[in-house]
Design an enzyme around this catalytic site. Structure first.
Site, mmCIF file in Angstrom:
data_model
loop_
_atom_site.group_PDB
_atom_site.id
_atom_site.type_symbol
_atom_site.label_atom_id
_atom_site.label_comp_id
_atom_site.label_asym_id
_atom_site.label_seq_id
_atom_site.Cartn_x
_atom_site.Cartn_y
_atom_site.Cartn_z
ATOM 1 N N HIS A 251 0.876 -1.174 0.000
ATOM 2 C CA HIS A 251 0.000 0.000 0.000
ATOM 3 C C HIS A 251 0.917 1.228 0.000
ATOM 4 O O HIS A 251 2.056 1.171 0.472
ATOM 5 C CB HIS A 251 -0.934 -0.041 1.211
ATOM 6 C CG HIS A 251 -2.034 -1.049 1.023
ATOM 7 N ND1 HIS A 251 -3.284 -0.706 0.571
ATOM 8 C CD2 HIS A 251 -2.052 -2.396 1.183
ATOM 9 C CE1 HIS A 251 -4.033 -1.800 0.470
ATOM 10 N NE2 HIS A 251 -3.315 -2.848 0.839
ATOM 11 N N CYS B 138 -7.572 -1.433 3.776
ATOM 12 C CA CYS B 138 -8.344 -2.353 4.605
ATOM 13 C C CYS B 138 -9.197 -1.550 5.591
ATOM 14 O O CYS B 138 -8.655 -0.808 6.414
ATOM 15 C CB CYS B 138 -7.390 -3.287 5.355
ATOM 16 S SG CYS B 138 -8.254 -4.393 6.474
ATOM 17 N N ASN C 258 -3.446 0.641 -2.568
ATOM 18 C CA ASN C 258 -2.258 -0.090 -3.044
ATOM 19 C C ASN C 258 -1.494 0.790 -4.026
ATOM 20 O O ASN C 258 -2.032 1.755 -4.561
ATOM 21 C CB ASN C 258 -2.686 -1.346 -3.811
ATOM 22 C CG ASN C 258 -3.211 -2.419 -2.904
ATOM 23 O OD1 ASN C 258 -4.373 -2.387 -2.507
ATOM 24 N ND2 ASN C 258 -2.372 -3.379 -2.576
#
Ligand code: HMG
Ligand code: MG
Length: 292
Positions: free
Chosen positions: A206, A237, A246
């Site tokens: 990420h 998340c 990401n």
């Protein structure tokens, strides 16, 4: 020096869309995945068969798979946390299942409501059934480079869980920098410690602190040949405080091609596919390629 071929795995439809407050329609998800498949990508993570109460944005996983026109040569995968998810994923006809857990107790508990030990027991059964059904299995290990709740995570813990996942029969373990906290020397260090299983590792960065491409370089130099990205750079998340998207797959592919690495992906087509999601979400996405 000749460069190895690099496999780029697209996780945008899953990791990207799971963290969007705006719910993208099933039709637009399907259009996006089909467009991504037309770019030459060989692996696309389509969705998750998790609790819709936990991840409302992906509650239509079954419908996405049902509506999708699949392209030959592309592996369509989905996240599954347990037997219930696996059953639904198999019915939907996934090519590959991705099981997931964390290297830190607190994130594991917050994300899947289980201890690490409980998760290992559940996943062992899931992997066994998936293998009996002749599915490829990917294992994600989160918070490898740091946990938002516990801070540093011991490399020995990462190595030990990775070993357990591989022993269960997982084909590949993707090491996740869930909150984008890794730095290149840490990547180098962890890859050195995991050298014995390197061919079975993928890296999943990420870009929260802008270091994802530097971390990819460290991974490449260590010999890793599989990297994850999310088109547009979306994602994160929802159960990891401070997590953002990401590395944008198109930024990853640009960097790889510029350095002389080969991938299966057409960068221009991929950038267009990322643009589709930018239009759909009606906001500027983090990707650099989209700003050119
Ligand atoms: P729980 O509440 O402990 O589950 O959640 P439970 O077994 O007690 O069941 C509660 C309810 O959920 C029941 O329904 C079950 O039927 C249902 P109710 O009786 O209340 O109506 N349920 C399910 N429904 C659909 N599909 C299922 C399923 N399982 C149970 N598979 C659970 C446990 C694991 C289900 C939950 O915590 C969950 O869904 N978590 C998912 C969280 C998630 O998807 N996080 C994001 C992905 S991980 C990530 O992003 C990191 C990664 O990108 C790598 C990185 O960046 O590091 C991969
Ligand atoms: Mg992720």
């Amino acid at each position: 020096m000749s460069h190895p071929f690099i496999t780029v795995k697209e996780v945008g439809p899953r990791d990207g869309l799971q963290n969007e407050t705006q719910i993208v329609s099933t039709e637009d998800k399907v259009k996006w995945i089909e467009e991504l498949a037309d770019t030459g990508l060989t692996h696309i993570e389509v969705s998750s068969f998790v609790s819709p109460k936990w991840i409302p944005a992906l509650a239509d996983a079954k419908d996405v798979f049902a509506m999708l026109t699949r392209k030959k040569g592309v592996t369509y995968s989905a996240l599954v946390p347990n037997e219930k998810g696996l059953e639904a994923a198999l019915l939907a006809g996934v090519d590959e299942v991705a099981v997931f857990m964390s290297a830190s107790e607190t994130h594991n508990k917050k994300n899947i409501n289980k201890t690490i030990q409980e998760a290992l027991v559940i996943l062992e059964q899931v992997v066994q059934t998936a293998k009996q059904e002749k599915k490829q299995v990917r294992g994600y290990l989160s918070t490898v480079f740091g946990c938002p709740y516990e801070g540093e995570v011991a490399v020995s813990q990462v190595a030990s869980i990775t070993e357990s996942l591989l022993q269960m029969g997982v084909d590949e373990v993707s090491l996740g920098d869930t909150i984008g906290i890794a730095h290149p020397l840490q990547v180098k260090h962890i890859m050195k410690e995991m050298e014995h299983v390197l061919p079975k590792l993928a890296l999943h960065f990420h870009n929260t602190r802008g270091l994802a491409s530097a971390n990819v370089l460290a991974g490449l130099e260590a010999g890793v040949t599989t990297f994850d990205g999310a088109a547009g750079g979306i994602g994160g998340c929802p159960y990891a405080e401070g997590a953002t998207g990401n590395i944008a797959t198109e930024d990853l592919v640009y960097m790889l091609h510029a350095m002389g690495y080969e991938t299966s992906v057409d960068l221009a087509k991929l950038t267009e596919a990322a643009r589709f999601m930018e239009r759909t979400l009606q906001k500027e996405l983090p990707s650099y390629q989209l700003k050119l």
